[in-house]
Design a protein around this motif. Structure first.
Motif, PDB file in Angstrom:
ATOM      1  N   CYS A   5       8.080   6.079  12.965  1.00 64.52           N
ATOM      2  CA  CYS A   5       8.895   5.867  11.774  1.00 64.52           C
ATOM      3  C   CYS A   5       8.628   4.514  11.122  1.00 64.52           C
ATOM      4  O   CYS A   5       9.031   4.287   9.994  1.00 64.52           O
ATOM      5  N   LYS A   6       7.993   3.633  11.845  1.00 65.13           N
ATOM      6  CA  LYS A   6       7.745   2.296  11.319  1.00 65.13           C
ATOM      7  C   LYS A   6       6.416   2.276  10.576  1.00 65.13           C
ATOM      8  O   LYS A   6       5.442   2.870  11.022  1.00 65.13           O
ATOM      9  N   PRO A   7       6.366   1.571   9.433  1.00 66.95           N
ATOM     10  CA  PRO A   7       5.089   1.514   8.701  1.00 66.95           C
ATOM     11  C   PRO A   7       4.056   0.714   9.488  1.00 66.95           C
ATOM     12  O   PRO A   7       4.405  -0.219  10.216  1.00 66.95           O
ATOM     13  N   PRO A   8       2.800   1.080   9.355  1.00 66.13           N
ATOM     14  CA  PRO A   8       1.754   0.295  10.013  1.00 66.13           C
ATOM     15  C   PRO A   8       1.732  -1.132   9.465  1.00 66.13           C
ATOM     16  O   PRO A   8       2.095  -1.361   8.310  1.00 66.13           O
ATOM     17  N   PRO A  37       0.542  -1.621  -0.187  1.00 60.32           N
ATOM     18  CA  PRO A  37       1.778  -1.574  -0.968  1.00 60.32           C
ATOM     19  C   PRO A  37       2.066  -0.198  -1.574  1.00 60.32           C
ATOM     20  O   PRO A  37       3.213   0.214  -1.649  1.00 60.32           O
ATOM     21  N   LYS A  38       1.027   0.519  -1.986  1.00 58.51           N
ATOM     22  CA  LYS A  38       1.230   1.843  -2.574  1.00 58.51           C
ATOM     23  C   LYS A  38       1.802   2.817  -1.547  1.00 58.51           C
ATOM     24  O   LYS A  38       2.602   3.681  -1.866  1.00 58.51           O
ATOM     25  N   TRP A  39       1.356   2.696  -0.299  1.00 57.87           N
ATOM     26  CA  TRP A  39       1.878   3.540   0.768  1.00 57.87           C
ATOM     27  C   TRP A  39       3.361   3.262   0.965  1.00 57.87           C
ATOM     28  O   TRP A  39       4.161   4.182   1.101  1.00 57.87           O
ATOM     29  N   LEU A  40       3.728   1.992   0.961  1.00 58.94           N
ATOM     30  CA  LEU A  40       5.132   1.622   1.128  1.00 58.94           C
ATOM     31  C   LEU A  40       5.977   2.115  -0.045  1.00 58.94           C
ATOM     32  O   LEU A  40       7.098   2.586   0.140  1.00 58.94           O
ATOM     33  N   GLN A  41       5.426   2.037  -1.246  1.00 61.25           N
ATOM     34  CA  GLN A  41       6.138   2.508  -2.427  1.00 61.25           C
ATOM     35  C   GLN A  41       6.373   4.016  -2.333  1.00 61.25           C
ATOM     36  O   GLN A  41       7.479   4.496  -2.580  1.00 61.25           O
ATOM     37  N   THR A  68       4.679   8.124 -10.586  1.00 60.84           N
ATOM     38  CA  THR A  68       3.226   8.181 -10.602  1.00 60.84           C
ATOM     39  C   THR A  68       2.682   7.066  -9.717  1.00 60.84           C
ATOM     40  O   THR A  68       3.102   5.910  -9.854  1.00 60.84           O
ATOM     41  N   ILE A  69       1.786   7.420  -8.841  1.00 62.88           N
ATOM     42  CA  ILE A  69       1.150   6.424  -7.988  1.00 62.88           C
ATOM     43  C   ILE A  69      -0.362   6.642  -8.065  1.00 62.88           C
ATOM     44  O   ILE A  69      -0.857   7.712  -7.721  1.00 62.88           O
ATOM     45  N   ASN A  70      -1.068   5.648  -8.564  1.00 61.16           N
ATOM     46  CA  ASN A  70      -2.533   5.716  -8.591  1.00 61.16           C
ATOM     47  C   ASN A  70      -3.040   5.535  -7.163  1.00 61.16           C
ATOM     48  O   ASN A  70      -2.674   4.569  -6.491  1.00 61.16           O
ATOM     49  N   LEU A  71      -3.871   6.448  -6.717  1.00 62.16           N
ATOM     50  CA  LEU A  71      -4.369   6.371  -5.351  1.00 62.16           C
ATOM     51  C   LEU A  71      -5.501   5.359  -5.202  1.00 62.16           C
ATOM     52  O   LEU A  71      -5.759   4.880  -4.100  1.00 62.16           O
ATOM     53  N   ILE A  72      -6.158   5.031  -6.293  1.00 60.53           N
ATOM     54  CA  ILE A  72      -7.197   4.007  -6.240  1.00 60.53           C
ATOM     55  C   ILE A  72      -6.909   2.965  -7.313  1.00 60.53           C
ATOM     56  O   ILE A  72      -6.266   3.258  -8.328  1.00 60.53           O
TER      57      ILE A  72
END
Length: 112
Positions: free
Chosen positions: A7-10, A15-19, A103-107
């Motif tokens: 459950c804990k973030p790596p 930052p995008k993963w956390l968002q 919207t989250i840009n992956l790159i």
């Protein structure tokens, strides 16, 4: 809420993963989708939202509602649009959607 290491973030989470994680966490309950749907294009008071959810059959305490609103606010999905001053108590919050599209840009896009 979660003691499991899954459950804990790596430590190196971008930052995008956390968002994205924050959005998913905020939107995982059907009650929160009802809140978003009800607020829609306008704004609604905490009392209006509570009454709407009860009419929809949600079994919810007022403190439970405040928790859901707080999670949506912390994810940047809703925000306080104003206050209603009534009586001598604390003012009631008016809520509106802060974002209507996620919207989250992956790159990363390079700037020219």
């Amino acid at each position: 809420m979660c003691d499991d290491t899954r459950c804990k973030p790596p430590e190196n989470a971008p930052p995008k993963w956390l968002q994205l994680r924050n959005f998913v966490k905020a939107l995982r309950f059907p009650t929160r989708w009802l809140i978003i749907e009800y607020i829609g294009e306008g704004s609604r008071s905490t009392k209006e939202i509570y009454e709407y959810l009860i009419k929809k059959g949600e079994q919810l305490t007022k403190s439970g509602l405040y928790y859901h609103l707080s999670e949506l606010k912390n994810a940047g999905i809703i925000e306080v649009a104003g206050y209603i001053e009534e009586g001598g108590g604390a003012p009631e919050k008016i809520w509106k959607l802060k974002t209507k599209k996620i919207t989250i840009n992956l790159i990363e896009e390079e700037e020219d």
